[in-house]
Design a protein around this motif. Structure first.
Motif, short mmCIF file in Angstrom:
data_model
loop_
_atom_site.label_atom_id
_atom_site.label_comp_id
_atom_site.label_asym_id
_atom_site.label_seq_id
_atom_site.Cartn_x
_atom_site.Cartn_y
_atom_site.Cartn_z
N GLU A 130 0.81 -1.18 -0.20
CA GLU A 130 0.03 0.08 -0.14
C GLU A 130 0.99 1.16 0.01
OE1 GLU A 130 -3.69 0.24 2.71
OE2 GLU A 130 -3.21 -1.84 3.18
N GLN B 55 -2.96 6.18 -1.90
CA GLN B 55 -4.41 5.76 -2.34
C GLN B 55 -4.18 4.35 -3.25
OE1 GLN B 55 -4.56 9.83 -4.30
NE2 GLN B 55 -6.91 9.53 -3.35
N SER C 124 -5.74 -1.65 -6.80
CA SER C 124 -6.65 -1.03 -6.16
C SER C 124 -6.41 0.65 -5.98
CB SER C 124 -7.44 -1.58 -4.79
OG SER C 124 -7.78 -2.92 -4.96
N TYR C 125 -7.35 1.26 -6.59
CA TYR C 125 -6.85 2.86 -6.22
C TYR C 125 -8.22 3.57 -5.40
CZ TYR C 125 -5.80 7.83 -7.29
OH TYR C 125 -5.57 9.14 -7.15
N ASN C 126 -7.89 4.29 -4.26
CA ASN C 126 -9.11 5.11 -3.62
C ASN C 126 -9.36 6.39 -4.42
OD1 ASN C 126 -9.39 7.20 -1.12
ND2 ASN C 126 -10.71 5.49 -1.00
N TYR D 143 -12.09 8.02 -3.69
CA TYR D 143 -12.64 9.09 -2.84
C TYR D 143 -12.47 8.56 -1.47
CZ TYR D 143 -16.13 12.18 -0.72
OH TYR D 143 -16.71 12.82 0.44
N SER D 144 -12.25 9.62 -0.46
CA SER D 144 -12.38 9.31 0.84
C SER D 144 -12.96 10.57 1.70
CB SER D 144 -10.94 9.04 1.23
OG SER D 144 -10.82 8.75 2.68
N SER E 168 -12.38 9.93 6.93
CA SER E 168 -12.29 8.58 6.24
C SER E 168 -13.48 7.67 6.51
CB SER E 168 -11.18 7.67 6.70
OG SER E 168 -9.81 8.31 6.22
N GLY F 259 -15.61 6.16 1.65
CA GLY F 259 -14.83 5.84 0.65
C GLY F 259 -15.44 5.14 -0.32
N ASP G 297 -13.31 2.50 -3.52
CA ASP G 297 -12.35 2.21 -4.26
C ASP G 297 -12.61 1.45 -5.42
OD1 ASP G 297 -10.77 2.82 -1.89
OD2 ASP G 297 -10.79 0.72 -1.16
N THR H 160 -11.00 -1.32 -8.44
CA THR H 160 -10.21 -2.40 -8.50
C THR H 160 -10.07 -3.17 -9.80
OG1 THR H 160 -10.37 -2.85 -6.16
CG2 THR H 160 -9.33 -4.74 -7.28
#
Length: 269
Positions: A74, A77, A123-125, A127-128, A132, A135, A137, A139
């Protein structure tokens, strides 16, 4: 309990290849991360076992024992993951979890063991929310046909999914929706399927949490049946670096195992 001590050169070459892929995957992730490694960079390894049993439209059960090994990285994001299982399957006919019996020949299989299919995901976040509490993600996932004969389905699969979460104090609501392209073996036309899940987790204290999850999917092919599964898990943080997780699963369709249980141990760096 069976301890497998026999390997062949073909299997060892596959294991070595996938190990190198996993190492380079993690190395590429570290290189791609902007700047030097910081507290935001997290790398973990996990190992565990999984046992499942299901009939998948057949009169007798297919039993699957698997020892998955997973590496996860990780950075901000981004999250990258590679999973490689070693499996033992006992059955009298060809049956695949989530797909079922897809061959009419009914060839007796007995017990097969070896390397399973490798799964890689990114995976990419996107929106958070504030603190938090909410959120989303996105993928992308690929299942590579790296399994020994008789262990895997023999094809690559590709999937894209969105995951969302919303926290309410100690409770977190979870949901996902995805689209999967299944590889089609010779003579069989597999469907493109929509799948999803919903559930929640509860943080009992700073070390212990548990949750439930319901998974659903469309039929993978004309004679098949999609997933309908209910699972429950408990996770315990043993120390700063160690975490353990155990789970049970109950299937409610011919495309799912009748039951499954397993455990994993994680070590974070």
């Amino acid at each position: 309990m069976h301890i497998i001590l026999t390997y062949n050169w073909h299997a060892m070459k596959k294991i070595t290849f996938i190990f190198l892929v996993a190492v380079n995957f993690g190395g590429a992730a570290a290189i791609a991360a902007p700047g030097p490694l910081t507290d935001d960079d997290q790398f973990s390894l996990s190992a565990g076992f999984d046992y499942s049993s299901g009939k998948y439209f057949l009169a007798s059960s297919t039993d699957r024992r698997s020892n998955p090994m997973t590496g996860e990285y990780e950075n901000g994001q981004w999250m990258l993951k590679v999973a490689v299982p070693f499996s033992m399957i006992s059955s009298t006919r060809v049956a695949t979890p989530g797909i079922g019996n897809i061959r009419a020949d009914g060839v007796a299989k007995g017990t097969q063991f070896g390397l399973g299919d490798t799964v890689a995901a990114a995976s990419y976040n996107i929106y958070s929310g504030k603190a938090s509490t909410f959120g989303i993600d996105l993928t992308g996932k690929v299942k590579l046909n790296s399994a020994e004969t008789g262990i895997g389905f023999g094809q690559n699969d590709y999937a894209a999914q969105a995951d969302a979460y919303q926290s309410f104090n100690n409770f977190t609501a979870l949901g996902s929706l995805g689209y999967k392209i299944l590889g089609s073996p010779a003579g069989i036309s597999m469907n493109k399927v929509i799948y999803g899940s919903f559930g929640g987790s509860y943080q009992l204290d700073d070390k212990l949490n548990g949750g439930v999850d319901i998974k659903l999917s469309q039929n993978p092919y004309s004679m098949g049946e999609g997933h309908r599964e209910l699972s429950a898990y408990v996770s315990h943080k043993i120390s700063k670096n160690f975490k353990a997780k155990g789970y049970v699963l109950k299937g409610f369709s011919n495309g799912s195992p009748d039951s499954s249980l397993g455990a994993q141990v994680y070590y974070g760096f």
